[in-house]
Motif scaffolding. Structure first.
Motif, PDB file in Angstrom:
ATOM      1  N   GLN A 248       0.903  -1.156   0.228  1.00  0.00           N
ATOM      2  CA  GLN A 248       0.038  -0.046   0.055  1.00  0.00           C
ATOM      3  C   GLN A 248       0.788   1.248   0.046  1.00  0.00           C
ATOM      4  OE1 GLN A 248      -2.753  -0.243  -0.753  1.00  0.00           O
ATOM      5  NE2 GLN A 248      -3.979   0.972   0.750  1.00  0.00           N
ATOM      6  N   TYR A 249       1.697   1.268   0.964  1.00  0.00           N
ATOM      7  CA  TYR A 249       2.233   2.916   0.816  1.00  0.00           C
ATOM      8  C   TYR A 249       3.857   2.383  -0.367  1.00  0.00           C
ATOM      9  CZ  TYR A 249       5.488   6.440   2.756  1.00  0.00           C
ATOM     10  OH  TYR A 249       5.697   7.825   2.815  1.00  0.00           O
ATOM     11  N   THR A 250       4.060   1.866  -1.135  1.00  0.00           N
ATOM     12  CA  THR A 250       4.572   1.747  -2.563  1.00  0.00           C
ATOM     13  C   THR A 250       3.747   2.413  -3.333  1.00  0.00           C
ATOM     14  OG1 THR A 250       6.221  -0.028  -1.963  1.00  0.00           O
ATOM     15  CG2 THR A 250       5.581   0.345  -4.683  1.00  0.00           C
ATOM     16  N   LYS A 251       2.402   1.915  -2.892  1.00  0.00           N
ATOM     17  CA  LYS A 251       1.521   2.496  -3.891  1.00  0.00           C
ATOM     18  C   LYS A 251       1.066   4.075  -4.022  1.00  0.00           C
ATOM     19  CE  LYS A 251      -3.716   2.459  -5.498  1.00  0.00           C
ATOM     20  NZ  LYS A 251      -4.917   1.802  -5.301  1.00  0.00           N
ATOM     21  N   PHE A 252       1.001   4.525  -2.545  1.00  0.00           N
ATOM     22  CA  PHE A 252       1.381   5.591  -2.256  1.00  0.00           C
ATOM     23  C   PHE A 252       2.310   6.992  -3.015  1.00  0.00           C
ATOM     24  CE2 PHE A 252       2.200   8.748   1.065  1.00  0.00           C
ATOM     25  CZ  PHE A 252       1.234   9.978   0.753  1.00  0.00           C
ATOM     26  N   TRP A 253       3.537   6.287  -2.212  1.00  0.00           N
ATOM     27  CA  TRP A 253       4.877   6.709  -2.838  1.00  0.00           C
ATOM     28  C   TRP A 253       5.066   7.108  -4.660  1.00  0.00           C
ATOM     29  CZ3 TRP A 253       8.390  10.097  -0.891  1.00  0.00           C
ATOM     30  CH2 TRP A 253       9.172   9.867  -1.708  1.00  0.00           C
ATOM     31  N   ASN A 254       4.203   6.001  -5.350  1.00  0.00           N
ATOM     32  CA  ASN A 254       3.934   5.813  -6.315  1.00  0.00           C
ATOM     33  C   ASN A 254       3.296   7.020  -7.431  1.00  0.00           C
ATOM     34  OD1 ASN A 254       6.131   4.505  -7.180  1.00  0.00           O
ATOM     35  ND2 ASN A 254       4.394   2.278  -6.821  1.00  0.00           N
ATOM     36  N   GLU A 255       2.466   7.461  -6.337  1.00  0.00           N
ATOM     37  CA  GLU A 255       1.047   8.652  -6.335  1.00  0.00           C
ATOM     38  C   GLU A 255       1.079   9.609  -6.103  1.00  0.00           C
ATOM     39  OE1 GLU A 255      -1.726   8.058  -8.806  1.00  0.00           O
ATOM     40  OE2 GLU A 255      -1.308   5.790  -8.854  1.00  0.00           O
ATOM     41  N   PHE A 256       2.111   9.560  -4.611  1.00  0.00           N
ATOM     42  CA  PHE A 256       1.723  10.772  -4.357  1.00  0.00           C
ATOM     43  C   PHE A 256       3.556  11.457  -3.848  1.00  0.00           C
ATOM     44  CE2 PHE A 256      -2.384   9.428  -3.506  1.00  0.00           C
ATOM     45  CZ  PHE A 256      -3.226  10.815  -4.452  1.00  0.00           C
ATOM     46  N   GLY A 257       4.315  10.913  -4.025  1.00  0.00           N
ATOM     47  CA  GLY A 257       5.645  11.137  -3.705  1.00  0.00           C
ATOM     48  C   GLY A 257       6.219  12.063  -4.068  1.00  0.00           C
ATOM     49  N   LYS A 258       5.484  12.741  -5.110  1.00  0.00           N
ATOM     50  CA  LYS A 258       7.009  14.167  -5.187  1.00  0.00           C
ATOM     51  C   LYS A 258       6.285  14.778  -4.537  1.00  0.00           C
ATOM     52  CE  LYS A 258       6.901  15.430  -9.953  1.00  0.00           C
ATOM     53  NZ  LYS A 258       8.056  14.918 -10.618  1.00  0.00           N
ATOM     54  N   SER A 259       4.896  15.144  -3.577  1.00  0.00           N
ATOM     55  CA  SER A 259       4.190  15.768  -2.534  1.00  0.00           C
ATOM     56  C   SER A 259       4.816  15.990  -1.465  1.00  0.00           C
ATOM     57  CB  SER A 259       2.702  15.735  -2.081  1.00  0.00           C
ATOM     58  OG  SER A 259       1.648  16.165  -3.600  1.00  0.00           O
ATOM     59  N   ILE A 260       5.358  14.117  -0.946  1.00  0.00           N
ATOM     60  CA  ILE A 260       6.194  14.003   0.072  1.00  0.00           C
ATOM     61  C   ILE A 260       7.721  15.188  -0.070  1.00  0.00           C
ATOM     62  CG2 ILE A 260       8.228  13.124   1.566  1.00  0.00           C
ATOM     63  CD1 ILE A 260       4.573  12.405   2.059  1.00  0.00           C
ATOM     64  N   LYS A 261       8.057  14.883  -1.431  1.00  0.00           N
ATOM     65  CA  LYS A 261       9.389  15.577  -1.461  1.00  0.00           C
ATOM     66  C   LYS A 261       9.142  17.711  -1.746  1.00  0.00           C
ATOM     67  CE  LYS A 261      10.386  12.038  -4.396  1.00  0.00           C
ATOM     68  NZ  LYS A 261      12.042  11.503  -5.618  1.00  0.00           N
ATOM     69  N   LEU A 262       8.066  17.584  -2.183  1.00  0.00           N
ATOM     70  CA  LEU A 262       7.986  19.140  -2.301  1.00  0.00           C
ATOM     71  C   LEU A 262       7.548  19.684  -1.067  1.00  0.00           C
ATOM     72  CD1 LEU A 262       5.547  19.228  -5.438  1.00  0.00           C
ATOM     73  CD2 LEU A 262       7.628  20.671  -4.662  1.00  0.00           C
ATOM     74  N   GLY A 263       7.217  19.316   0.239  1.00  0.00           N
ATOM     75  CA  GLY A 263       6.685  19.432   1.675  1.00  0.00           C
ATOM     76  C   GLY A 263       8.400  18.703   2.261  1.00  0.00           C
ATOM     77  N   ILE A 264       9.251  18.352   1.845  1.00  0.00           N
ATOM     78  CA  ILE A 264      10.351  19.011   2.021  1.00  0.00           C
ATOM     79  C   ILE A 264      10.855  20.159   2.318  1.00  0.00           C
ATOM     80  CG2 ILE A 264      12.918  18.037   2.452  1.00  0.00           C
ATOM     81  CD1 ILE A 264      11.751  14.557   2.641  1.00  0.00           C
ATOM     82  N   ILE A 265      10.659  20.554   0.788  1.00  0.00           N
ATOM     83  CA  ILE A 265      10.896  21.555   0.865  1.00  0.00           C
ATOM     84  C   ILE A 265      10.119  22.835   0.857  1.00  0.00           C
ATOM     85  CG2 ILE A 265      11.464  23.298  -2.113  1.00  0.00           C
ATOM     86  CD1 ILE A 265      11.775  20.868  -3.203  1.00  0.00           C
ATOM     87  N   GLU A 266       8.929  22.895   0.934  1.00  0.00           N
ATOM     88  CA  GLU A 266       8.255  24.043   2.006  1.00  0.00           C
ATOM     89  C   GLU A 266       8.168  24.216   3.142  1.00  0.00           C
ATOM     90  OE1 GLU A 266       4.999  23.470  -0.660  1.00  0.00           O
ATOM     91  OE2 GLU A 266       5.714  23.498  -2.578  1.00  0.00           O
TER      92      GLU A 266
END
Length: 690
Positions: free
Chosen positions: A444-462
């Motif tokens: 499930q988390y792999t699926k989450f990461w493939n869909e929304f992983g970029k959002s987590i990265k943007l969160g680290i930036i912002e």
């Protein structure tokens, strides 16, 4: 114009001056959001029902019997007379209440409200100052309010919003028993509100979670069997008489049977019945332990208008208490929308709905969640926020920052829990009991990461405040992950004894990075290297400097430390003449230094960038942008350093020749080296001289 005059025998009153000003603003100004009148009337009806229910807790007789005891709201249309009616079985109003509540505004902030409307025309403010009723004049030019209180007779309040209103004892309308009915005689330009589908949409949007049932007197087409006309019956008989003689004997018996039955036909007939519009319950008001997974899934589909079969990946249902009290439900959708990252920084799109006391206010408050969490769907219901605040006022409201902070914390906890429950995410190898539940959570988390992983990265930036929490949610492939995603915690758990840095490399693909010469010595020494292959990773690593006291080290930049080796100083000394000579040769080619490399094993040399400038991969990303300006980017480009492999035969041969006679090999060697350097930095992967 009004469709009728006030009754001649009614008692006349003048509106309070501020009410007249208010209605003049509403009627004579153009506003885009006329829809809110229905929200206001339903909210008022709900309040009236709440009051009678509260009184019934100590005196059950106030409810009465039969239909009077039904606490509900009814909406009815009269298309012919162009009247829209909203009725409740609430507490009702006495004659004095009608004068006080609908003719004056006993609220200290009314003047400020009127001034605010005059300056900004923000109708979303209606209701905050107790003036929600007057929104009816957005769509009606004549209004009747019929009301019956247990302590008084039934009265009719009526007004054309012309500065006066009238009240009469009601002796001609149907007795209400108890409660209030508001009849809106709609303006010609407001005929859209006679459309059943329009009203259904408005109730679904604004009042879906009101505590009391809302019914619409809705039309419905049904099939009805009616007697057939005589002409049709005779036509049928003629057709039967034309059948062949061979069939007559067989049919005679059946014919006798059919003749005994009356002839009928099926027609479409329009019928009317009360249709419930808000059957979806406000599950956020219930105890989370009492709500089933199926109920959460159904609620999500209704909230997100997503009626597919897939469940949301995760949800969080919680109550926040303290200075600001609110209830919330957050969902992780099963898929990312196709336009999630389009116009990311220019969009104010939010998937979070704001309710105040179960009344929908808006879904445009992007201030409730940061942009990087905008993919989450859900709602917030607060009892402490003022009802019907505007977007501008909400930005200034003191409670907003507290709500936002708690929502972010709960959202990140929900995502973290999704990762922890995935059997594939176990930090240590352990026997996982096989079960249906584990099978559902697996991957499930792999699926989450493939869909929304970029959002987590943007969160680290912002989001500097939550950077460490977000870093725990990062996933990536490494030189040892065998094609699976891994986390920073898992990486650290596998670090070699004495390893101080987290090694990573950026590029366009995993396949390219695996062949990079920058990994040669690292691989031989059994160090694990993270592969970052998303363009946003270059920006990410400018903000993620360390994790759990471990520094990040880009292995394609200078300053790579793999631990001291006994012969390091001797090697540098033995190649001193070559590095000095080579540095002088390349000084005009924008290469700042030549050094002995500790990262190469089989490749003769590479060009690396300085520690604090752009990497070669970042330069390529920036140069590929359509509106790239090379002159403005020059200051970000890292210095070039040529690193040579002292163990390679070519480099050893060059050292010997330079020691013997540098001038003899200078010209041909310079030409060759210039070509190689140009190739290595601009064309070959990561500055590799092959």
């Amino acid at each position: 114009m009004s469709r009728r005059n006030l009754r001649a025998d009614a008692e006349k009153f003048e509106f309070q001056a501020e009410v007249s000003r208010l209605m003049d603003i509403i009627i004579n100004s153009l506003y885009s959001n006329k829809d809110i009148f229905l929200r206001e009337l339903i909210s008022n009806a709900s309040d009236a029902l709440d009051k009678i229910r509260f009184l019934a807790l100590t005196d059950k007789e106030v409810l009465g019997e039969g239909d009077n005891a039904k606490l509900e709201i009814q909406i009815k249309l009269d298309k012919e007379k162009k009247i829209l009616s909203i009725r409740d079985r609430g507490i009702g109003m006495t004659k004095e209440d009608l004068i006080k509540n609908l003719g004056t505004i006993a609220k200290s902030g009314t003047s400020a409200f009127v001034e605010k409307m005059q300056s900004s025309g923000d109708l979303n403010l209606i209701g905050q100052f107790g003036v929600g009723f007057y929104s009816v004049y957005l769509v009606a030019d004549y209004v009747e309010v019929i009301s019956k209180h247990n302590d008084d007779k039934q009265y009719v309040w009526e007004s054309k919003a012309d500065g006066a209103f009238a009240i009469s004892e009601d002796t001609w309308n149907e007795p209400l028993g108890r409660g209030t009915e508001i009849r809106l005689h709609l303006r010609d330009e407001a005929q859209e509100y006679l459309d059943e589908f329009k009203l259904k949409d408005l109730v679904k949007k604004y009042s879906e979670f009101i505590n009391f049932p809302i019914y619409l007197w809705a039309s419905k087409e049904v099939d009805v069997e009616v007697p057939a006309d005589d002409d049709e019956s005779s036509d049928d008989e003629e057709e039967k008489s034309d059948s062949s003689s061979s069939e007559e004997e067989e049919v005679d018996a059946d014919k006798d049977e059919e003749e005994k039955k009356p002839k009928t036909k099926t027609i479409k007939e329009t019928t009317y019945e009360w249709e419930l519009l808000n059957d979806m319950k406000a599950i956020w008001l219930r105890n989370p332990k009492e709500v089933t997974d199926e109920e959460y899934t159904k609620f999500y589909h209704s909230l997100a208008k997503d009626f597919g079969e897939e469940k949301p990946m995760a949800w969080s249902h919680f109550t926040a208490e303290g200075d600001v009290e609110f209830k919330a439900v957050l969902f992780v959708p099963p898929k990312a929308p196709h336009d999630l990252y389009e116009s990311y920084y220019n969009s104010n799109k939010s998937n979070l709905k704001l309710y105040v006391r179960r009344v929908f206010i808006s879904d445009e408050f992007d201030e409730l969640l940061p942009k990087y969490l905008s993919f989450l769907k859900g709602l917030v219901d607060s009892d402490t926020l003022p009802l019907n605040v505007s977007r501008e006022m909400l930005q200034q409201h003191s409670s907003l920052k507290t709500i936002k902070k708690k929502l972010i914390r709960k959202a990140l906890d929900m995502i973290r829990k999704l990762a922890e429950e995935d059997p594939d995410e176990a930090t240590e190898k352990k026997d996982v009991e096989e079960s249906k539940e584990n099978d559902e959570k697996k991957g499930q988390y792999t699926k989450f990461w493939n869909e929304f992983g970029k959002s987590i990265k943007l969160g680290i930036i912002e989001d500097a405040t939550n950077r460490n929490r977000l870093a725990k949610l990062l996933r990536f492939e490494t030189s040892k992950s065998d094609g699976k995603l891994t986390s920073l915690d898992q990486y650290i758990s596998r670090m070699k004894s004495g390893q101080k840095d987290i090694f990573y490399i950026t590029g366009s693909s995993k396949e390219q990075l695996e062949k990079s010469p920058f990994l040669e010595r690292l691989t031989k020494k059994n160090f694990e290297v993270i592969f970052f292959t998303d363009p946003v990773d270059e920006y990410l690593m400018q903000y993620l400097m360390d994790y759990e006291d471990k520094k990040f080290q880009n292995v394609s930049k200078e300053g790579l430390k793999l631990g001291k080796e006994p012969k390091d100083k001797e090697l540098k000394e033995s190649f001193k003449e070559l590095t000095k000579w080579w540095k002088g040769v390349l000084a005009v080619e924008n290469v700042d230094d030549v050094k002995i490399s500790n990262r190469l094993a089989d490749t003769p040399c590479v060009v690396v960038t300085s520690k604090y400038g752009w990497s070669a991969n970042m330069e390529r990303i920036m140069q590929s942008q359509t509106l790239s300006d090379a002159s403005k980017q020059a200051y970000m480009k890292g210095k070039r350093v040529l690193e040579i492999n002292p163990r390679h035969p070519i480099i050893k041969e060059l050292r010997e020749r330079v020691v013997k006679d540098a001038e003899v090999i200078l010209f041909p060697l310079c030409i060759t080296l210039f070509v190689l350097i140009a190739l290595c930095y601009h064309d070959l992967p990561y500055g590799v001289v092959a």
